[in-house]
Design a protein around this motif. Structure first.
Motif, PDB file in Angstrom:
ATOM      1  N   ILE A 131       0.875  -1.166   0.000  1.00  0.00           N
ATOM      2  CA  ILE A 131       0.000   0.000   0.000  1.00  0.00           C
ATOM      3  C   ILE A 131       0.908   1.211   0.000  1.00  0.00           C
ATOM      4  O   ILE A 131       1.703   1.399   0.921  1.00  0.00           O
ATOM      5  CB  ILE A 131      -0.923   0.015   1.234  1.00  0.00           C
ATOM      6  N   PHE A 132       0.825   1.993  -1.073  1.00  0.00           N
ATOM      7  CA  PHE A 132       1.613   3.209  -1.190  1.00  0.00           C
ATOM      8  C   PHE A 132       0.694   4.412  -1.104  1.00  0.00           C
ATOM      9  O   PHE A 132      -0.244   4.539  -1.892  1.00  0.00           O
ATOM     10  CB  PHE A 132       2.368   3.263  -2.523  1.00  0.00           C
ATOM     11  N   ASN A 133       0.964   5.271  -0.158  1.00  0.00           N
ATOM     12  CA  ASN A 133       0.273   6.551  -0.065  1.00  0.00           C
ATOM     13  C   ASN A 133       1.183   7.564  -0.738  1.00  0.00           C
ATOM     14  O   ASN A 133       2.278   7.818  -0.258  1.00  0.00           O
ATOM     15  CB  ASN A 133       0.035   6.927   1.399  1.00  0.00           C
ATOM     16  N   VAL A 134       0.738   8.124  -1.851  1.00  0.00           N
ATOM     17  CA  VAL A 134       1.562   9.080  -2.584  1.00  0.00           C
ATOM     18  C   VAL A 134       1.239  10.469  -2.045  1.00  0.00           C
ATOM     19  O   VAL A 134       0.127  10.971  -2.201  1.00  0.00           O
ATOM     20  CB  VAL A 134       1.315   8.996  -4.104  1.00  0.00           C
ATOM     21  N   ALA A 135       2.230  11.049  -1.357  1.00  0.00           N
ATOM     22  CA  ALA A 135       2.060  12.348  -0.708  1.00  0.00           C
ATOM     23  C   ALA A 135       2.298  13.472  -1.713  1.00  0.00           C
ATOM     24  O   ALA A 135       3.130  13.350  -2.608  1.00  0.00           O
ATOM     25  CB  ALA A 135       3.039  12.479   0.457  1.00  0.00           C
ATOM     26  N   PRO A 136       1.589  14.589  -1.548  1.00  0.00           N
ATOM     27  CA  PRO A 136       1.717  15.713  -2.472  1.00  0.00           C
ATOM     28  C   PRO A 136       2.945  16.570  -2.167  1.00  0.00           C
ATOM     29  O   PRO A 136       2.842  17.729  -1.775  1.00  0.00           O
ATOM     30  CB  PRO A 136       0.420  16.484  -2.246  1.00  0.00           C
ATOM     31  N   VAL A 137       4.122  15.966  -2.344  1.00  0.00           N
ATOM     32  CA  VAL A 137       5.374  16.674  -2.084  1.00  0.00           C
ATOM     33  C   VAL A 137       6.455  16.072  -2.980  1.00  0.00           C
ATOM     34  O   VAL A 137       6.428  14.873  -3.274  1.00  0.00           O
ATOM     35  CB  VAL A 137       5.763  16.573  -0.587  1.00  0.00           C
ATOM     36  N   LEU A 138       7.353  16.922  -3.425  1.00  0.00           N
ATOM     37  CA  LEU A 138       8.549  16.457  -4.129  1.00  0.00           C
ATOM     38  C   LEU A 138       9.704  16.539  -3.153  1.00  0.00           C
ATOM     39  O   LEU A 138       9.780  17.453  -2.343  1.00  0.00           O
ATOM     40  CB  LEU A 138       8.835  17.328  -5.356  1.00  0.00           C
ATOM     41  N   GLU A 139      10.612  15.588  -3.248  1.00  0.00           N
ATOM     42  CA  GLU A 139      11.711  15.529  -2.299  1.00  0.00           C
ATOM     43  C   GLU A 139      13.029  15.468  -3.057  1.00  0.00           C
ATOM     44  O   GLU A 139      13.116  14.836  -4.108  1.00  0.00           O
ATOM     45  CB  GLU A 139      11.527  14.266  -1.442  1.00  0.00           C
ATOM     46  N   GLY A 140      14.030  16.101  -2.496  1.00  0.00           N
ATOM     47  CA  GLY A 140      15.368  16.039  -3.090  1.00  0.00           C
ATOM     48  C   GLY A 140      15.970  14.679  -2.853  1.00  0.00           C
ATOM     49  O   GLY A 140      15.343  13.658  -3.128  1.00  0.00           O
ATOM     50  N   LYS A 141      17.137  14.648  -2.292  1.00  0.00           N
ATOM     51  CA  LYS A 141      17.790  13.380  -1.995  1.00  0.00           C
ATOM     52  C   LYS A 141      16.898  12.565  -1.079  1.00  0.00           C
ATOM     53  O   LYS A 141      16.451  13.037  -0.045  1.00  0.00           O
ATOM     54  CB  LYS A 141      19.137  13.650  -1.317  1.00  0.00           C
ATOM     55  N   GLY A 142      16.619  11.344  -1.464  1.00  0.00           N
ATOM     56  CA  GLY A 142      15.713  10.540  -0.665  1.00  0.00           C
ATOM     57  C   GLY A 142      16.091   9.076  -0.676  1.00  0.00           C
ATOM     58  O   GLY A 142      17.048   8.660  -1.322  1.00  0.00           O
ATOM     59  N   LEU A 143      15.313   8.302   0.042  1.00  0.00           N
ATOM     60  CA  LEU A 143      15.505   6.860   0.129  1.00  0.00           C
ATOM     61  C   LEU A 143      14.563   6.175  -0.852  1.00  0.00           C
ATOM     62  O   LEU A 143      13.518   6.717  -1.209  1.00  0.00           O
ATOM     63  CB  LEU A 143      15.208   6.377   1.551  1.00  0.00           C
ATOM     64  N   ASN A 144      14.914   4.977  -1.262  1.00  0.00           N
ATOM     65  CA  ASN A 144      14.091   4.208  -2.187  1.00  0.00           C
ATOM     66  C   ASN A 144      13.696   2.886  -1.570  1.00  0.00           C
ATOM     67  O   ASN A 144      14.407   2.349  -0.731  1.00  0.00           O
ATOM     68  CB  ASN A 144      14.867   3.927  -3.480  1.00  0.00           C
ATOM     69  N   LEU A 145      12.564   2.371  -2.024  1.00  0.00           N
ATOM     70  CA  LEU A 145      12.177   1.017  -1.669  1.00  0.00           C
ATOM     71  C   LEU A 145      12.769   0.109  -2.737  1.00  0.00           C
ATOM     72  O   LEU A 145      12.617   0.353  -3.934  1.00  0.00           O
ATOM     73  CB  LEU A 145      10.658   0.878  -1.625  1.00  0.00           C
ATOM     74  N   LEU A 146      13.451  -0.944  -2.309  1.00  0.00           N
ATOM     75  CA  LEU A 146      14.179  -1.809  -3.229  1.00  0.00           C
ATOM     76  C   LEU A 146      13.813  -3.260  -3.002  1.00  0.00           C
ATOM     77  O   LEU A 146      13.724  -3.712  -1.859  1.00  0.00           O
ATOM     78  CB  LEU A 146      15.692  -1.655  -3.008  1.00  0.00           C
ATOM     79  N   ILE A 147      13.641  -3.992  -4.098  1.00  0.00           N
ATOM     80  CA  ILE A 147      13.415  -5.434  -3.945  1.00  0.00           C
ATOM     81  C   ILE A 147      14.745  -6.176  -3.907  1.00  0.00           C
ATOM     82  O   ILE A 147      14.806  -7.321  -3.497  1.00  0.00           O
ATOM     83  CB  ILE A 147      12.500  -6.011  -5.047  1.00  0.00           C
ATOM     84  N   ASP A 148      15.803  -5.513  -4.346  1.00  0.00           N
ATOM     85  CA  ASP A 148      17.130  -6.119  -4.347  1.00  0.00           C
ATOM     86  C   ASP A 148      18.143  -4.990  -4.419  1.00  0.00           C
ATOM     87  O   ASP A 148      18.228  -4.299  -5.421  1.00  0.00           O
ATOM     88  CB  ASP A 148      17.270  -7.057  -5.537  1.00  0.00           C
ATOM     89  N   LYS A 149      18.905  -4.781  -3.371  1.00  0.00           N
ATOM     90  CA  LYS A 149      19.836  -3.649  -3.345  1.00  0.00           C
ATOM     91  C   LYS A 149      21.085  -3.875  -4.183  1.00  0.00           C
ATOM     92  O   LYS A 149      21.789  -2.934  -4.504  1.00  0.00           O
ATOM     93  CB  LYS A 149      20.213  -3.303  -1.910  1.00  0.00           C
ATOM     94  N   ASP A 150      21.362  -5.127  -4.556  1.00  0.00           N
ATOM     95  CA  ASP A 150      22.587  -5.424  -5.282  1.00  0.00           C
ATOM     96  C   ASP A 150      22.393  -5.704  -6.772  1.00  0.00           C
ATOM     97  O   ASP A 150      23.347  -5.635  -7.537  1.00  0.00           O
ATOM     98  CB  ASP A 150      23.298  -6.622  -4.639  1.00  0.00           C
ATOM     99  N   ASN A 151      21.198  -6.063  -7.170  1.00  0.00           N
ATOM    100  CA  ASN A 151      20.956  -6.452  -8.566  1.00  0.00           C
ATOM    101  C   ASN A 151      19.826  -5.632  -9.166  1.00  0.00           C
ATOM    102  O   ASN A 151      18.967  -5.120  -8.466  1.00  0.00           O
ATOM    103  CB  ASN A 151      20.614  -7.941  -8.647  1.00  0.00           C
ATOM    104  N   TYR A 152      19.830  -5.571 -10.481  1.00  0.00           N
ATOM    105  CA  TYR A 152      18.801  -4.848 -11.216  1.00  0.00           C
ATOM    106  C   TYR A 152      17.778  -5.874 -11.680  1.00  0.00           C
ATOM    107  O   TYR A 152      18.021  -6.643 -12.605  1.00  0.00           O
ATOM    108  CB  TYR A 152      19.454  -4.133 -12.411  1.00  0.00           C
ATOM    109  N   ARG A 153      16.646  -5.951 -10.985  1.00  0.00           N
ATOM    110  CA  ARG A 153      15.598  -6.891 -11.381  1.00  0.00           C
ATOM    111  C   ARG A 153      14.236  -6.256 -11.165  1.00  0.00           C
ATOM    112  O   ARG A 153      14.114  -5.209 -10.532  1.00  0.00           O
ATOM    113  CB  ARG A 153      15.725  -8.214 -10.634  1.00  0.00           C
ATOM    114  N   PHE A 154      13.221  -6.916 -11.667  1.00  0.00           N
ATOM    115  CA  PHE A 154      11.860  -6.409 -11.596  1.00  0.00           C
ATOM    116  C   PHE A 154      10.966  -7.405 -10.872  1.00  0.00           C
ATOM    117  O   PHE A 154      11.236  -8.606 -10.872  1.00  0.00           O
ATOM    118  CB  PHE A 154      11.291  -6.192 -13.008  1.00  0.00           C
TER     119      PHE A 154
END
Length: 177
Positions: A131-154
């Motif tokens: 469940i993602f609540n998309v807030a009405p704000v833009l952010e500079g440097k931020g954190l990401n949600l990742l399914i794999d921090k070491d590999n590029y996958r979907f």
């Protein structure tokens, strides 16, 4: 056990950082509270738990309520070095959190605050729904949600619901395929 990850993202896709300049919106907090009550539990990281229980961040109304906003809810704090706290269960891993809630008879686990906690559950493929609540704000440097921090996958997701919460927040609910 069904596991639901609940998070707030910024309009530009970062994991939303709340603070004095960007406090969480009431509508999102009310939604989280309702989801926690429905699940009967939530899993949270140490830092987020400490922020949630900081007396300077709790309203006067909540401070006067001896039951607290999460009375009767199993709160599980994921931390490798936190001491035990009365009324809260402290575990060291995502698997331990889920096992504890299953043993207590819960059918759903709500995974809440902390990008590190979210990422650990996602990376270990322990999330059924987000469940993602998309807030009405833009952010500079931020954190990401990742399914794999070491590999590029979907990871494919399927939209289950989309609704406005108010205050220009849009909630997206996805099943992980």
């Amino acid at each position: 056990m069904k596991t639901i990850l609940w998070a707030t993202l910024t309009a530009n896709g970062n994991y939303a950082q709340s603070g004095p300049d960007n406090p969480p919106k009431t509508e999102a907090l009310e939604d989280f509270s309702a989801k926690a009550k429905a699940a009967g539990n939530f899993i949270v990281g140490r830092k987020t738990f400490q922020e949630m229980t900081d007396p300077s961040r709790i309203s006067q109304e909540e401070q006067g309520n001896t039951e607290g906003p999460f009375a009767g809810i199993d709160i599980v704090v994921l931390s490798k070095n936190m001491e035990n706290i009365p009324g809260v269960t402290v575990v060291k891993s995502p698997q331990e959190a889920i096992s504890y809630l299953q043993q207590k008879g819960h059918l759903t686990a709500l995974i809440s605050g902390g990008a590190d906690i979210h990422n650990s559950f996602l990376e270990q493929e322990l999330v059924n729904e987000v469940i993602f609540n998309v807030a009405p704000v833009l952010e500079g440097k931020g954190l990401n949600l990742l399914i794999d921090k070491d590999n590029y996958r979907f990871k494919a997701v399927r939209l289950l619901d989309c609704k406005p919460l108010g205050s220009d927040i849009i909630q997206l609910r996805y099943a992980l395929e």
